[in-house]
Design a protein around this motif. Structure first.
Motif, short mmCIF file in Angstrom:
data_model
loop_
_atom_site.label_atom_id
_atom_site.label_comp_id
_atom_site.label_asym_id
_atom_site.label_seq_id
_atom_site.Cartn_x
_atom_site.Cartn_y
_atom_site.Cartn_z
N LEU A 293 -10.64 -8.54 -0.63
CA LEU A 293 -9.53 -9.32 -0.10
C LEU A 293 -10.01 -10.64 0.50
O LEU A 293 -9.32 -11.66 0.42
N ASP B 91 -4.53 -3.09 0.18
CA ASP B 91 -4.19 -4.51 0.14
C ASP B 91 -3.70 -5.04 1.48
O ASP B 91 -3.42 -6.23 1.60
N THR B 92 -3.60 -4.17 2.48
CA THR B 92 -3.16 -4.60 3.81
C THR B 92 -3.95 -3.84 4.86
O THR B 92 -4.64 -2.86 4.57
N ASP C 297 0.83 -1.21 0.00
CA ASP C 297 0.00 0.00 0.00
C ASP C 297 0.87 1.26 0.00
O ASP C 297 0.54 2.26 0.65
N ASP D 159 -12.83 -3.01 0.18
CA ASP D 159 -11.52 -3.66 0.31
C ASP D 159 -11.64 -5.00 1.02
O ASP D 159 -11.05 -6.01 0.60
#
Length: 223
Positions: free
Chosen positions: A216, A182-183, A49, A212
């Motif tokens: 994910l 993404d995290t 990120d 998100d």
């Protein structure tokens, strides 16, 4: 406004900072999805990120400029207020005298609107109109003086600068919400952006985070 701590590489995520918002993302299912997100094991420049880290720093700088513009606006406004003339009293129509009320009680509605009203009634209406006109003149002079003081202090420019700084910070916030995370680090950055912007913009942060988490979680389920 205090800044939320962004964990360093490999540092555990502060669950207390996100637990309240997890309820808005779907409770236990969202919490389970967040728990499956990858942790940070790289420098911010190499982070999954990294773009969100960059935008977070940009938003922090924009927020600092906004607060500086707000302080300048408040200081100038306080100085101007000390120079303002006394505020004129608010005009209120005085109570109608009893002798006028007695005359009006014996008159029809049409008689009251007629041009040929009894002298006491006409005199009363005229006195009220003159008082109101005097009050309006006082208020006009007061507002003119206030505008002159504000103009000399550059209040219009200061207010424009503050409004521009708010818009600039919010634009960065919207870019953060539009960038996929993404995290968990990236999600926390979005939470912080929502806190900085406040309602109703915080709702955009929650919607972005929910997207998100769903994305994910789906990727985790198919991996």
């Amino acid at each position: 406004m205090p800044n939320t701590h962004v964990p360093a590489a490999g540092e555990a995520m502060p669950a207390a900072n996100v637990s309240r918002r997890l309820a808005l993302l779907g409770g236990l299912s969202a919490a389970a999805a967040l728990a499956a997100l990858p942790r940070a094991h790289a420098t911010p420049a190499e982070h999954l990120d990294a773009e969100l880290f960059r935008l977070d720093r940009e938003m922090e700088e924009a927020e600092a400029r906004m607060e500086a513009a707000s302080d300048a606006n408040c200081r100038a406004g306080s100085m101007c207020e000390k120079l303002y003339p006394p505020r004129p009293p608010e005009w209120k129509r005085p109570s109608t005298p009893d002798h006028v009320l007695d005359i009006l009680a014996d008159m029809s509605f049409n008689d009251r609107k007629a041009e040929q009203q009894p002298e006491p009634v006409r005199a009363w209406y005229k006195a009220c109109a003159e008082q109101k006109s005097e009050s309006e003149a006082l208020w006009k002079a007061y507002k003119t003086k206030v505008e002159e003081i504000d103009c000399e202090a550059g209040m219009d420019g200061l207010e424009d600068a503050y409004n521009d700084s708010v818009d600039a910070m919010w634009q960065v916030g919207h870019r953060i919400f539009a960038t996929p995370a993404d995290t968990l680090d990236g999600i926390i950055i979005k939470i912080r952006a929502g806190d900085r912007m406040g309602a109703p913009d915080a709702n955009e942060a929650f919607l972005s985070i929910a997207a998100d988490v769903r994305r994910l979680a789906a990727a985790e389920a198919t991996s």
